[in-house]
Design an enzyme around this catalytic site. Structure first.
Site, PDB file in Angstrom:
ATOM      1  N   ASP A  52       0.610-113.066  23.933  1.00 20.24           N
ATOM      2  CA  ASP A  52       1.514-111.934  23.739  1.00 20.24           C
ATOM      3  C   ASP A  52       3.090-112.240  24.231  1.00 20.24           C
ATOM      4  O   ASP A  52       3.278-113.231  24.096  1.00 20.24           O
ATOM      5  CB  ASP A  52       1.165-110.923  24.495  1.00 20.24           C
ATOM      6  CG  ASP A  52       0.103-110.838  24.370  1.00 20.24           C
ATOM      7  OD1 ASP A  52      -0.330-110.166  23.716  1.00 20.24           O
ATOM      8  OD2 ASP A  52      -0.887-109.950  25.370  1.00 20.24           O
ATOM      9  N   TYR A 110      -5.961-121.020  30.919  1.00 18.82           N
ATOM     10  CA  TYR A 110      -4.262-121.075  31.222  1.00 18.82           C
ATOM     11  C   TYR A 110      -4.225-120.980  32.865  1.00 18.82           C
ATOM     12  O   TYR A 110      -4.843-121.591  33.393  1.00 18.82           O
ATOM     13  CB  TYR A 110      -5.162-119.347  31.324  1.00 18.82           C
ATOM     14  CG  TYR A 110      -4.602-118.493  29.410  1.00 18.82           C
ATOM     15  CD1 TYR A 110      -3.574-118.255  28.819  1.00 18.82           C
ATOM     16  CD2 TYR A 110      -6.311-118.410  29.117  1.00 18.82           C
ATOM     17  CE1 TYR A 110      -3.671-118.480  27.563  1.00 18.82           C
ATOM     18  CE2 TYR A 110      -6.058-118.265  28.038  1.00 18.82           C
ATOM     19  CZ  TYR A 110      -5.092-118.014  27.113  1.00 18.82           C
ATOM     20  OH  TYR A 110      -4.906-117.147  26.034  1.00 18.82           O
TER      21      TYR A 110
END
Length: 244
Positions: A52, A110
């Site tokens: 994003d 992540y």
């Protein structure tokens, strides 16, 4: 025809994520424009995920098919001589024609970084989520264990996306404190839209004692997004590695 795999590091601050959009600059767009200048071809890069706006990457992977005679390992240096400073090619190499950086991925790691201080930072503010309130690390660690394993993560997904299933497997979720920084590291076989950021937001609600640690399992079972925590801001999130 050959298939070139790129390992990419980028600072997502100035971009609206990876995937090309009609009205915003993205990482994919910048790379494809530069590849067209280099090869003269209208190439399509397949990305390992769709990060994003504001999200960063240390080990993003992409691949593209080309008729170019440029040696695959040369694309790294040629692209780096043209790309803006916030996008860097770490490696370029030729792979089998059937390699697909998205569909061949076996998992990703992540990290998410929280700066837990009274005052917001001036330096590094684009890479952390600044959070002022005291938060209970032990409670977050206790709750995090319930995410390990294979679960339906429907309660930890933002609306949007077109995934066929919301079942995912998380193999590791670690939380450590380094000075004023709280660092979450999550590894799984795949992640739903905003899944990592909602998991972090839920764990922080546990740390604030707004959600009981033992309720995480109930939230997973419920598949109800309204029961989980908020989606924390994007700037603290970084794609560390993609596994194949």
């Amino acid at each position: 025809m050959k298939n070139v795999k790129l390992t990419i590091e980028y600072d997502g601050t100035n971009y609206s994520g990876w995937q090309i959009q009609n009205n915003a600059i993205t990482i994919e767009q910048v790379l494809e424009e530069n590849l067209k200048d280099i090869t003269g071809e209208n190439l399509k890069i397949i990305g390992s995920s769709r990060t994003d706006a504001g999200v960063h990457a240390r080990g993003f992977v992409g691949n593209f098919l080309t008729e170019s005679k440029i040696p695959s390992d040369r694309f790294r240096n040629i692209l780096n001589s043209k790309l803006p400073e916030d996008i860097v090619i770490l490696n370029s190499e030729e792979v089998e024609l059937n390699f697909n950086s998205r569909f061949n991925s076996k998992g990703k790691t992540y990290s998410y970084t929280v700066l837990n201080t009274p005052q917001k930072p001036a330096i590094g503010r684009n890479y952390v989520y600044h959070f002022r309130r005291d938060i209970d690390l032990a409670l977050m660690i206790e709750a995090s264990k319930q995410f390990i394993g294979t679960h339906d993560f429907a309660a930890f997904k933002s609306s949007g996306g077109n995934t066929k299933t919301t079942v995912r497997t998380i193999s590791s979720l670690k939380i450590i404190k380094q000075g004023d920084y709280i660092i979450f590291t999550v590894t799984g076989d795949g992640f739903l839209y905003n899944m990592v950021r909602i998991i972090i937001g839920t764990l922080m609600e546990v740390g604030l004692k707004r959600i009981e640690a033992k309720r995480v399992r109930d939230i997973l079972i419920s598949k109800d997004r309204t029961m989980s925590g908020p989606c924390v801001p994007p700037e603290g999130l970084c794609l560390e590695k993609v596994y194949y």
